[in-house]
Design a protein around this motif. Structure first.
Motif, PDB file in Angstrom:
ATOM      1  N   GLU A  91       0.844  -1.193   0.000  1.00 31.44           N
ATOM      2  CA  GLU A  91       0.000   0.000   0.000  1.00 31.44           C
ATOM      3  C   GLU A  91       0.875   1.237   0.000  1.00 31.44           C
ATOM      4  O   GLU A  91       1.824   1.349   0.795  1.00 31.44           O
ATOM      5  CB  GLU A  91      -0.926   0.038   1.224  1.00 31.44           C
ATOM      6  CG  GLU A  91      -1.745   1.345   1.280  1.00 31.44           C
ATOM      7  CD  GLU A  91      -2.770   1.422   2.400  1.00 31.44           C
ATOM      8  OE1 GLU A  91      -2.792   0.513   3.262  1.00 31.44           O
ATOM      9  OE2 GLU A  91      -3.547   2.401   2.398  1.00 31.44           O
ATOM     10  N   ASN A 129      -4.394   5.362  -1.890  1.00 29.00           N
ATOM     11  CA  ASN A 129      -5.597   5.919  -1.277  1.00 29.00           C
ATOM     12  C   ASN A 129      -6.108   7.122  -2.050  1.00 29.00           C
ATOM     13  O   ASN A 129      -5.324   7.959  -2.491  1.00 29.00           O
ATOM     14  CB  ASN A 129      -5.293   6.342   0.164  1.00 29.00           C
ATOM     15  CG  ASN A 129      -4.926   5.165   1.041  1.00 29.00           C
ATOM     16  OD1 ASN A 129      -5.799   4.442   1.527  1.00 29.00           O
ATOM     17  ND2 ASN A 129      -3.628   4.945   1.224  1.00 29.00           N
ATOM     18  N   GLU A 134      -7.875   2.570  -3.200  1.00 31.69           N
ATOM     19  CA  GLU A 134      -8.534   2.381  -1.899  1.00 31.69           C
ATOM     20  C   GLU A 134      -9.456   3.565  -1.623  1.00 31.69           C
ATOM     21  O   GLU A 134      -9.015   4.716  -1.625  1.00 31.69           O
ATOM     22  CB  GLU A 134      -7.490   2.268  -0.772  1.00 31.69           C
ATOM     23  CG  GLU A 134      -6.589   1.063  -0.917  1.00 31.69           C
ATOM     24  CD  GLU A 134      -5.828   0.722   0.374  1.00 31.69           C
ATOM     25  OE1 GLU A 134      -6.116   1.311   1.430  1.00 31.69           O
ATOM     26  OE2 GLU A 134      -4.950  -0.154   0.288  1.00 31.69           O
ATOM     27  N   ASP A 170     -11.553   0.601   2.053  1.00 32.56           N
ATOM     28  CA  ASP A 170     -10.620   0.786   3.162  1.00 32.56           C
ATOM     29  C   ASP A 170     -11.383   0.926   4.480  1.00 32.56           C
ATOM     30  O   ASP A 170     -12.553   1.322   4.478  1.00 32.56           O
ATOM     31  CB  ASP A 170      -9.812   2.076   2.903  1.00 32.56           C
ATOM     32  CG  ASP A 170      -8.462   2.073   3.605  1.00 32.56           C
ATOM     33  OD1 ASP A 170      -8.190   1.153   4.383  1.00 32.56           O
ATOM     34  OD2 ASP A 170      -7.687   3.006   3.351  1.00 32.56           O
ATOM     35  N   GLU A 192      -5.978  -5.153   8.239  1.00 32.82           N
ATOM     36  CA  GLU A 192      -5.053  -4.032   8.441  1.00 32.82           C
ATOM     37  C   GLU A 192      -4.582  -3.970   9.884  1.00 32.82           C
ATOM     38  O   GLU A 192      -5.308  -4.347  10.799  1.00 32.82           O
ATOM     39  CB  GLU A 192      -5.785  -2.704   8.196  1.00 32.82           C
ATOM     40  CG  GLU A 192      -6.237  -2.433   6.812  1.00 32.82           C
ATOM     41  CD  GLU A 192      -6.597  -0.958   6.696  1.00 32.82           C
ATOM     42  OE1 GLU A 192      -7.671  -0.560   7.177  1.00 32.82           O
ATOM     43  OE2 GLU A 192      -5.785  -0.207   6.137  1.00 32.82           O
TER      44      GLU A 192
HETATM   45 MG    MG Z   1      -5.581   2.649   2.867  1.00 32.20          MG
END
Ligand code: MG
Ligand code: C2E
Ligand code: MG
Ligand code: MG
Length: 293
Positions: A59, A118, A151, A181, A238
Motif C-alpha cells: 500500500e 488511497n 482504496e 478501506d 489491516e
Molecule cells: Mg488505505
C-alpha cells in the motif's frame, strides 16, 4: 462555565484555540510549498498472503518531512489538504509517483505484484474526465491497470453520486481494482457492495486490535470473510501487530495481512529489497503449524 472557572481560564482556552488556528494556517501555507520543494514522499507497506507468506501487494502511504516540524502524519495533513482542495494536486502527484514506482516494483517482485493507493472523496468531486491523464500515463509506462488498486472509503460508496460511479467504472474498464478501506468503521449498510464492483475489503485495524481478545470480534471478522468470499471479494486485515492476530486471521480464512508485525511503510528502494523471510511469524513452517486443528 466561563464565570465559574474565572477569567484566567477563559483567556487560557482562547489562547489555545488561537494557537491551534495559527498552527493550521501555517500548515496550509507549508503544505502548498511541500509539493514544490519535494518534501513529500510515497512509502510502501507490504501486504502478505496468509497461505504462502509471500508479499503480493503493497500500500502506498504518503509521508511529509517538514523542514522544521519533522515527519507529519497523513492523518494530520490529509484533512487539511481536503479542506483546502490541495488534495487534488497532491493526489495527482501521488498517482504519478505510484505508477512509476510500481513499474519498478513489478520488475523486481513479479508481474502479479499489485500496489494500492488511497483516494480522498474530494478527488472524486470533479467527475471522471480528469483521470484520462492517469490512464495515458499507465499506457506510456506499459503498466496494466491491473497492477493498481484504488482504496476508497465506505462513505464514498454510500453517498455514491453519479460522478463517483462514472469514475469507478472508468477505473474498472482500465483494469484497476477497487478496495474498500477501513471496512466496518462506516455505516453498516452493505447494499453498496452490490451496487459497486468492489474487489477487496480491508478490515479496519480497530477490529484486528481486538480479534485475539474478544470472541465477538473474532466472530464478526469471520462473518465478514465468509460474506466477502461469497461475493467474490478478497479480504485484507489491516494493522496486524502480533503473531496471535495473524494466526487467528489465517484460521478464519482471511486472505492477506498488513501491519507492523510484517513491516511498516518504507521507501521504495527498501521495498525493492524487502522479503517476508525476515518475519518469523510468516515462515511457512509457522504458517502450516498455525493451520493445524
Ligand atoms: Mg488505505
Ligand atoms: P489507511 O489507508 O487506512 O492506512 C493504514 C494506516 O495504518 C497507515 O497509517 C499505516 O501506517 C497504519 N498502520 C499499518 N500497519 C499498522 C499497525 O500494525 N499498527 C498501527 N497502529 N498502524 C498501522 P498512515 O500512513 O499514518 O496513514 C493514515 C491515513 O492517511 C491512511 O489510512 C489514509 O487514509 C491516509 N492516507 C495516507 N496516504 C494517503 C494518500 O496518498 N492519499 C490520501 N487521500 N490519503 C492518504
Ligand atoms: Mg485502512
Ligand atoms: Mg485508516
Amino acid at each position: 462555565l466561563a464565570k465559574r472557572t474565572g477569567r484566567g481560564c477563559v483567556r487560557f482556552f482562547t489562547r489555545e484555540l488561537q494557537d491551534e488556528a495559527d498552527r493550521r494556517v501555517q500548515l496550509i501555507r507549508d503544505l502548498r510549498r511541500a509539493l514544490e520543494q519535494e518534501q513529500l514522499a510515497v512509502h510502501y507497506q507490504p501486504v502478505v498472503d496468509l497461505r504462502g507468506g509471500a508479499m503480493i501487494k503493497a500500500e502506498a502511504l504518503l509521508r511529509w518531512r517538514h523542514p522544521e516540524l519533522g515527519l507529519i502524519s497523513p492523518s494530520v495533513f490529509i484533512p487539511v489538504a481536503e479542506d483546502t482542495g490541495l488534495i487534488r494536486d497532491i493526489g495527482e502527484w501521488v498517482f504519478r509517483q505510484v505508477a512509476h514506482d510500481t513499474a519498478g516494483l513489478r520488475r523486481q517482485h513479479g508481474e502479479a505484484f499489485q500496489v494500492s493507493f488511497n483516494m480522498s472523496p474530494v478527488q472524486f468531486q470533479r467527475g471522471s474526465t480528469g483521470f484520462a491523464d492517469w490512464l495515458r500515463l499507465l499506457q506510456d509506462l506499459g503498466l496494466p491497470g491491473s497492477a493498481l488498486i484504488v482504496e476508497i472509503t465506505e462513505g464514498l460508496l454510500l453517498n455514491g453520486s453519479l460522478a463517483v460511479r462514472d469514475t469507478l467504472l472508468m477505473f474498472r474498464d482500465a483494469g484497476i481494482g477497487v478496495a474498500v478501506d477501513d471496512f466496518g468503521t462506516g455505516y453498516s449498510s452493505l447494499a453498496y457492495l452490490q451496487r459497486f464492483d468492489v474487489d477487496v475489503l480491508k478490515i479496519d485495524q480497530s477490529f484486528v486490535r481486538d480479534i485475539a481478545r474478544q470472541p465477538t470480534t473474532e466472530a464478526l471478522c469471520e462473518a465478514v470473510v465468509v460474506m466477502a468470499h461469497k461475493l467474490g471479494l478478497q479480504v485484507i486485515a489491516e494493522g496486524v501487530e502480533t503473531a496471535d492476530q495473524l494466526a487467528l486471521l489465517r484460521r478464519i480464512g482471511c486472505d492477506q495481512a498488513q501491519g507492523f508485525l510484517c513491516a511498516e511503510a518504507m521507501p521504495v528502494d527498501a521495498l525493492l529489497a524487502w522479503s517476508p523471510g525476515a518475519v518469523p511469524a510468516l515462515n511457512t513452517a509457522t504458517l502450516a503449524g498455525a493451520s493445524a486443528p
